[in-house]
Design a protein around this motif. Structure first.
Motif, PDB file in Angstrom:
ATOM      1  N   VAL A 148      -4.018  25.667  26.225  1.00  0.00           N
ATOM      2  CA  VAL A 148      -3.493  24.477  26.111  1.00  0.00           C
ATOM      3  C   VAL A 148      -2.109  24.595  26.871  1.00  0.00           C
ATOM      4  O   VAL A 148      -1.216  25.450  26.607  1.00  0.00           O
ATOM      5  CB  VAL A 148      -3.199  24.055  24.594  1.00  0.00           C
ATOM      6  CG1 VAL A 148      -2.246  24.956  23.849  1.00  0.00           C
ATOM      7  CG2 VAL A 148      -2.937  22.582  24.502  1.00  0.00           C
ATOM      8  N   HIS A 149      -1.513  23.249  27.452  1.00  0.00           N
ATOM      9  CA  HIS A 149      -0.429  23.067  28.050  1.00  0.00           C
ATOM     10  C   HIS A 149       0.550  22.718  26.917  1.00  0.00           C
ATOM     11  O   HIS A 149       0.305  22.389  25.937  1.00  0.00           O
ATOM     12  CB  HIS A 149      -0.262  22.006  29.042  1.00  0.00           C
ATOM     13  CG  HIS A 149      -1.168  22.040  30.200  1.00  0.00           C
ATOM     14  ND1 HIS A 149      -2.313  21.639  30.227  1.00  0.00           N
ATOM     15  CD2 HIS A 149      -0.936  22.752  31.314  1.00  0.00           C
ATOM     16  CE1 HIS A 149      -3.016  21.839  31.587  1.00  0.00           C
ATOM     17  NE2 HIS A 149      -2.074  22.754  31.987  1.00  0.00           N
ATOM     18  N   LYS A 150       1.869  23.507  26.996  1.00  0.00           N
ATOM     19  CA  LYS A 150       2.750  23.363  25.959  1.00  0.00           C
ATOM     20  C   LYS A 150       2.970  21.686  25.783  1.00  0.00           C
ATOM     21  O   LYS A 150       3.220  21.042  24.597  1.00  0.00           O
ATOM     22  CB  LYS A 150       4.173  23.958  26.354  1.00  0.00           C
ATOM     23  CG  LYS A 150       5.221  23.799  25.312  1.00  0.00           C
ATOM     24  CD  LYS A 150       6.346  24.591  25.839  1.00  0.00           C
ATOM     25  CE  LYS A 150       7.624  24.365  24.874  1.00  0.00           C
ATOM     26  NZ  LYS A 150       8.435  23.295  25.148  1.00  0.00           N
ATOM     27  N   ALA A 151       2.998  21.009  26.896  1.00  0.00           N
ATOM     28  CA  ALA A 151       3.275  19.458  26.712  1.00  0.00           C
ATOM     29  C   ALA A 151       2.305  18.791  26.017  1.00  0.00           C
ATOM     30  O   ALA A 151       2.185  17.852  25.212  1.00  0.00           O
ATOM     31  CB  ALA A 151       3.517  19.008  27.970  1.00  0.00           C
ATOM     32  N   CYS A 152       0.881  19.298  26.401  1.00  0.00           N
ATOM     33  CA  CYS A 152      -0.054  18.696  25.623  1.00  0.00           C
ATOM     34  C   CYS A 152      -0.025  19.006  24.056  1.00  0.00           C
ATOM     35  O   CYS A 152      -0.401  18.138  23.563  1.00  0.00           O
ATOM     36  CB  CYS A 152      -1.549  19.208  26.317  1.00  0.00           C
ATOM     37  SG  CYS A 152      -1.884  18.777  27.960  1.00  0.00           S
ATOM     38  N   ALA A 153       0.378  19.944  23.912  1.00  0.00           N
ATOM     39  CA  ALA A 153       0.342  20.541  22.304  1.00  0.00           C
ATOM     40  C   ALA A 153       1.478  19.709  21.946  1.00  0.00           C
ATOM     41  O   ALA A 153       1.333  19.170  20.631  1.00  0.00           O
ATOM     42  CB  ALA A 153       0.528  21.913  22.388  1.00  0.00           C
ATOM     43  N   GLU A 154       2.479  19.650  22.363  1.00  0.00           N
ATOM     44  CA  GLU A 154       3.817  18.863  21.815  1.00  0.00           C
ATOM     45  C   GLU A 154       3.218  17.386  21.597  1.00  0.00           C
ATOM     46  O   GLU A 154       3.243  16.626  20.846  1.00  0.00           O
ATOM     47  CB  GLU A 154       5.016  18.669  22.682  1.00  0.00           C
ATOM     48  CG  GLU A 154       5.587  20.211  22.588  1.00  0.00           C
ATOM     49  CD  GLU A 154       6.473  20.608  23.451  1.00  0.00           C
ATOM     50  OE1 GLU A 154       7.343  21.446  23.504  1.00  0.00           O
ATOM     51  OE2 GLU A 154       6.847  19.839  24.566  1.00  0.00           O
ATOM     52  N   ASP A 155       2.482  16.583  22.363  1.00  0.00           N
ATOM     53  CA  ASP A 155       2.025  15.379  22.540  1.00  0.00           C
ATOM     54  C   ASP A 155       0.994  14.956  21.309  1.00  0.00           C
ATOM     55  O   ASP A 155       1.004  14.199  20.628  1.00  0.00           O
ATOM     56  CB  ASP A 155       1.469  14.862  23.752  1.00  0.00           C
ATOM     57  CG  ASP A 155       2.348  14.871  24.833  1.00  0.00           C
ATOM     58  OD1 ASP A 155       3.483  14.573  24.519  1.00  0.00           O
ATOM     59  OD2 ASP A 155       1.980  14.721  26.227  1.00  0.00           O
ATOM     60  N   TRP A 156       0.263  16.223  21.205  1.00  0.00           N
ATOM     61  CA  TRP A 156      -0.709  16.218  20.079  1.00  0.00           C
ATOM     62  C   TRP A 156      -0.066  16.367  18.635  1.00  0.00           C
ATOM     63  O   TRP A 156      -0.512  15.455  17.723  1.00  0.00           O
ATOM     64  CB  TRP A 156      -1.963  17.379  20.334  1.00  0.00           C
ATOM     65  CG  TRP A 156      -3.005  17.332  19.195  1.00  0.00           C
ATOM     66  CD1 TRP A 156      -4.356  16.712  19.330  1.00  0.00           C
ATOM     67  CD2 TRP A 156      -3.030  17.669  18.038  1.00  0.00           C
ATOM     68  NE1 TRP A 156      -4.707  16.558  18.283  1.00  0.00           N
ATOM     69  CE2 TRP A 156      -4.152  17.424  17.274  1.00  0.00           C
ATOM     70  CE3 TRP A 156      -2.224  18.562  17.065  1.00  0.00           C
ATOM     71  CZ2 TRP A 156      -4.663  17.642  16.045  1.00  0.00           C
ATOM     72  CZ3 TRP A 156      -2.600  19.031  15.791  1.00  0.00           C
ATOM     73  CH2 TRP A 156      -3.743  18.541  15.601  1.00  0.00           C
ATOM     74  N   ILE A 157       0.990  17.321  18.582  1.00  0.00           N
ATOM     75  CA  ILE A 157       1.587  17.472  17.252  1.00  0.00           C
ATOM     76  C   ILE A 157       2.274  16.031  17.092  1.00  0.00           C
ATOM     77  O   ILE A 157       2.159  15.441  15.818  1.00  0.00           O
ATOM     78  CB  ILE A 157       2.546  18.390  17.533  1.00  0.00           C
ATOM     79  CG1 ILE A 157       1.958  19.787  17.329  1.00  0.00           C
ATOM     80  CG2 ILE A 157       3.714  18.181  16.246  1.00  0.00           C
ATOM     81  CD1 ILE A 157       2.668  20.903  17.740  1.00  0.00           C
ATOM     82  N   ALA A 158       2.841  15.353  17.997  1.00  0.00           N
ATOM     83  CA  ALA A 158       3.561  13.833  17.618  1.00  0.00           C
ATOM     84  C   ALA A 158       2.542  12.882  17.201  1.00  0.00           C
ATOM     85  O   ALA A 158       2.807  12.148  16.481  1.00  0.00           O
ATOM     86  CB  ALA A 158       4.145  13.530  18.866  1.00  0.00           C
ATOM     87  N   ALA A 159       1.312  12.930  17.818  1.00  0.00           N
ATOM     88  CA  ALA A 159       0.240  12.032  17.522  1.00  0.00           C
ATOM     89  C   ALA A 159      -0.483  12.381  16.209  1.00  0.00           C
ATOM     90  O   ALA A 159      -1.194  11.506  15.559  1.00  0.00           O
ATOM     91  CB  ALA A 159      -0.835  12.055  18.751  1.00  0.00           C
ATOM     92  N   ASN A 160      -0.509  13.505  15.854  1.00  0.00           N
ATOM     93  CA  ASN A 160      -1.042  14.085  14.546  1.00  0.00           C
ATOM     94  C   ASN A 160      -0.279  15.032  13.784  1.00  0.00           C
ATOM     95  O   ASN A 160      -0.571  16.245  13.496  1.00  0.00           O
ATOM     96  CB  ASN A 160      -2.385  14.823  14.945  1.00  0.00           C
ATOM     97  CG  ASN A 160      -3.088  14.268  15.838  1.00  0.00           C
ATOM     98  OD1 ASN A 160      -4.037  13.345  15.553  1.00  0.00           O
ATOM     99  ND2 ASN A 160      -3.333  14.312  17.237  1.00  0.00           N
ATOM    100  N   PRO A 161       0.670  14.402  12.986  1.00  0.00           N
ATOM    101  CA  PRO A 161       2.002  14.999  12.345  1.00  0.00           C
ATOM    102  C   PRO A 161       1.075  15.990  11.170  1.00  0.00           C
ATOM    103  O   PRO A 161       1.580  17.118  10.750  1.00  0.00           O
ATOM    104  CB  PRO A 161       2.910  14.240  12.078  1.00  0.00           C
ATOM    105  CG  PRO A 161       2.533  12.996  12.204  1.00  0.00           C
ATOM    106  CD  PRO A 161       1.270  12.901  13.248  1.00  0.00           C
TER     107      PRO A 161
END
Length: 84
Positions: A59-72
């Motif tokens: 997983v790209h770090k940016a993709c993971a950060e976006d997913w975390i922001a969308a699914n806290p």
């Protein structure tokens, strides 16, 4: 007098449940987040990446950060996008 030079320094145990708050950046400095031998498709965007999540998923770090922001809530529970 004893020297600490040459003694093995153990890394602190890795705790996968430690997730930054939504909007904060992940700290992926540890080599466990990088596979220098093989790029694999990101579980979120399907583009190749050498980056790996806390459980070894590509997983790209940016993709993971976006997913975390969308699914806290899921992220705080230690889940990730590809978890079933």
């Amino acid at each position: 007098m004893t020297s600490t030079r040459g003694k093995n320094k153990k890394k602190p145990p890795f705790e996968p449940g430690l997730v930054p708050p939504p909007g904060a950046l992940l700290v992926w400095r540890d080599s466990q987040h990088f596979d220098r031998w093989q790029d694999r498709p990101c579980v979120l965007c399907d583009q190749p990446t050498p980056m790996r999540s806390h459980v070894g998923e590509p997983v790209h770090k940016a993709c993971a950060e976006d997913w975390i922001a969308a699914n806290p809530v899921e992220a705080r529970l230690g889940r990730f996008a590809s978890d079933t």
